[in-house]
Design a protein around this motif. Structure first.
Motif, PDB file in Angstrom:
ATOM      1  N   LEU A 120      74.029   7.029 -18.046  1.00 31.09           N
ATOM      2  CA  LEU A 120      74.844   7.378 -16.879  1.00 31.09           C
ATOM      3  C   LEU A 120      73.997   7.360 -15.604  1.00 31.09           C
ATOM      4  CD1 LEU A 120      77.016  10.271 -18.372  1.00 31.09           C
ATOM      5  CD2 LEU A 120      77.714   7.911 -17.919  1.00 31.09           C
ATOM      6  N   GLU A 121      72.772   7.839 -15.699  1.00 32.83           N
ATOM      7  CA  GLU A 121      71.864   7.794 -14.551  1.00 32.83           C
ATOM      8  C   GLU A 121      71.593   6.357 -14.123  1.00 32.83           C
ATOM      9  OE1 GLU A 121      68.282   9.869 -15.437  1.00 32.83           O
ATOM     10  OE2 GLU A 121      69.284  11.792 -15.783  1.00 32.83           O
ATOM     11  N   GLN A 122      71.374   5.479 -15.109  1.00 33.20           N
ATOM     12  CA  GLN A 122      71.068   4.083 -14.793  1.00 33.20           C
ATOM     13  C   GLN A 122      72.274   3.365 -14.184  1.00 33.20           C
ATOM     14  OE1 GLN A 122      69.154   1.968 -18.011  1.00 33.20           O
ATOM     15  NE2 GLN A 122      67.458   3.426 -18.100  1.00 33.20           N
ATOM     16  N   ILE A 123      73.477   3.725 -14.607  1.00 30.44           N
ATOM     17  CA  ILE A 123      74.674   3.138 -14.005  1.00 30.44           C
ATOM     18  C   ILE A 123      74.766   3.503 -12.529  1.00 30.44           C
ATOM     19  CG2 ILE A 123      77.203   3.278 -13.940  1.00 30.44           C
ATOM     20  CD1 ILE A 123      77.156   3.368 -16.983  1.00 30.44           C
ATOM     21  N   GLU A 124      74.516   4.752 -12.207  1.00 29.74           N
ATOM     22  CA  GLU A 124      74.566   5.186 -10.811  1.00 29.74           C
ATOM     23  C   GLU A 124      73.497   4.483  -9.976  1.00 29.74           C
ATOM     24  OE1 GLU A 124      76.986   7.002  -9.428  1.00 29.74           O
ATOM     25  OE2 GLU A 124      77.843   6.774 -11.433  1.00 29.74           O
ATOM     26  N   LEU A 149      75.175 -11.697 -15.873  1.00 27.70           N
ATOM     27  CA  LEU A 149      75.613 -12.311 -14.621  1.00 27.70           C
ATOM     28  C   LEU A 149      76.486 -13.523 -14.915  1.00 27.70           C
ATOM     29  CD1 LEU A 149      72.401 -12.049 -12.456  1.00 27.70           C
ATOM     30  CD2 LEU A 149      74.643 -11.165 -11.853  1.00 27.70           C
ATOM     31  N   LYS A 150      77.681 -13.539 -14.323  1.00 32.87           N
ATOM     32  CA  LYS A 150      78.605 -14.652 -14.517  1.00 32.87           C
ATOM     33  C   LYS A 150      78.629 -15.501 -13.258  1.00 32.87           C
ATOM     34  CE  LYS A 150      80.176 -13.655 -18.631  1.00 32.87           C
ATOM     35  NZ  LYS A 150      79.938 -14.550 -19.771  1.00 32.87           N
ATOM     36  N   LEU A 168      78.354  -8.146 -14.778  1.00 31.48           N
ATOM     37  CA  LEU A 168      78.977  -7.306 -15.807  1.00 31.48           C
ATOM     38  C   LEU A 168      77.940  -6.345 -16.376  1.00 31.48           C
ATOM     39  CD1 LEU A 168      81.025 -10.034 -17.727  1.00 31.48           C
ATOM     40  CD2 LEU A 168      81.691  -8.721 -15.717  1.00 31.48           C
ATOM     41  N   TYR A 169      78.338  -5.118 -16.595  1.00 33.16           N
ATOM     42  CA  TYR A 169      77.413  -4.132 -17.167  1.00 33.16           C
ATOM     43  C   TYR A 169      78.177  -3.174 -18.078  1.00 33.16           C
ATOM     44  CZ  TYR A 169      79.330  -0.576 -14.058  1.00 33.16           C
ATOM     45  OH  TYR A 169      80.176   0.313 -13.440  1.00 33.16           O
ATOM     46  N   TYR A 193      82.886  -4.065 -20.867  1.00 34.15           N
ATOM     47  CA  TYR A 193      82.097  -4.307 -19.664  1.00 34.15           C
ATOM     48  C   TYR A 193      82.856  -3.864 -18.409  1.00 34.15           C
ATOM     49  CZ  TYR A 193      78.422  -7.119 -21.848  1.00 34.15           C
ATOM     50  OH  TYR A 193      77.344  -7.545 -22.599  1.00 34.15           O
ATOM     51  N   LYS A 194      82.100  -3.458 -17.402  1.00 37.23           N
ATOM     52  CA  LYS A 194      82.640  -3.190 -16.070  1.00 37.23           C
ATOM     53  C   LYS A 194      82.002  -4.169 -15.090  1.00 37.23           C
ATOM     54  CE  LYS A 194      83.317   1.686 -17.185  1.00 37.23           C
ATOM     55  NZ  LYS A 194      82.930   3.098 -16.867  1.00 37.23           N
ATOM     56  N   LYS A 195      82.573  -4.260 -13.887  1.00 35.34           N
ATOM     57  CA  LYS A 195      82.123  -5.283 -12.941  1.00 35.34           C
ATOM     58  C   LYS A 195      81.536  -4.671 -11.668  1.00 35.34           C
ATOM     59  CE  LYS A 195      85.693  -8.611 -14.335  1.00 35.34           C
ATOM     60  NZ  LYS A 195      86.856  -9.410 -13.868  1.00 35.34           N
ATOM     61  N   LEU A 196      80.540  -5.365 -11.150  1.00 40.31           N
ATOM     62  CA  LEU A 196      80.005  -5.093  -9.825  1.00 40.31           C
ATOM     63  C   LEU A 196      79.880  -6.425  -9.089  1.00 40.31           C
ATOM     64  CD1 LEU A 196      77.106  -2.527 -10.478  1.00 40.31           C
ATOM     65  CD2 LEU A 196      79.259  -2.071  -9.300  1.00 40.31           C
TER      66      LEU A 196
END
Length: 235
Positions: free
Chosen positions: A106-110, A191-192, A215-216, A224-227
């Motif tokens: 969770l820390e790394q996602i933030e 990475l897409k 995607l992560y 996966y979620k997107k940024l």
């Protein structure tokens, strides 16, 4: 979980021990031959599965001799210099969830969300869009499948686009993806680039950028979620 190579990881994300197991659950349950110092240092365990025992045996030897973990006493004194990309890129999974893995993920996602996610390429935005469009086109795929049935002009065009992809774009993307994966080691990052369906909505002409999907996900999850990830082009 059969034919596995497993790795003990400490809180500094160092691989401190590598082993193999025909039956991973049984192996971990009865793991007692290392020092207490080693077990107390383990933050979490990763594993990868292989189709056969022979592949598992080879992978274990490769990883030990390549990484030289401090608690491996066999093979670690025989380092190797060559690389095996298939093993280097092998996707290791989390063996068992614990508080450390969940909290650190969770820390790394933030931190990832706050990171500046971009790479620079030495080509114009128009050239980049042209390459992506052509690579996704039916005619380009046809050229790739029938290399010998087209005139020299078409072959030279294919080689030019391959140069842009293989020498300019892909190395930049893969290098950055690898750095992100090392930095955020409890996440799976992908990475897409070339599967852009609505490419016009991804273009920023003012800043000369193309926005694509990064995607992560946590390693222990499936979805996966997107940024947004920016490819910054030269003018």
């Amino acid at each position: 979980m059969k034919n596995c190579v497993y790795r003990f990881i400490n809180k500094e994300n160092e691989i401190i021990y590598i082993g193999k197991a025909k039956d991973l659950k049984s192996r971990i349950k009865n793991h007692n031959h290392l020092t207490e110092e080693c077990y107390s240092e383990v933050a979490f365990i990763e594993y990868a599965t292989f189709d056969t025992e022979y592949e598992m045996d080879f992978a274990e030897r490769y990883y030990i001799q390549k990484i030289n973990p401090k608690y491996n006493t066999v093979l670690s004194d025989k380092p190797i210099q060559f690389s095996c990309s298939e093993l280097d890129d092998c996707n290791f999974k989390i063996y068992e969830l614990n508080d450390y893995v969940v909290e650190r993920s969770l820390e790394q996602i933030e931190l990832l969300k706050q990171d500046e996610l971009f790479v620079k390429v030495n080509m114009s935005l128009i050239s980049l869009l042209g390459v992506i469009t052509i690579v996704n086109s039916d005619s380009y795929l046809q050229i790739q499948r029938n290399k010998d049935s087209y005139e020299d002009m078409m072959i030279k065009s294919r080689e030019k686009f391959n140069y842009y992809i293989e020498e300019i774009i892909i190395p930049k993307i893969l290098d950055y993806e690898g750095k992100l994966q090392s930095k955020y080691h409890l996440l799976d990052i992908n990475l897409k680039l070339f599967n852009i369906k609505k490419i016009t909505s991804k273009i920023n002409l003012v800043n000369n950028e193309l926005v694509v999907n990064l995607l992560y996900k946590e390693k222990y999850k499936n979805e996966y979620k997107k940024l947004d990830f920016k490819i910054k082009c030269s003018k």
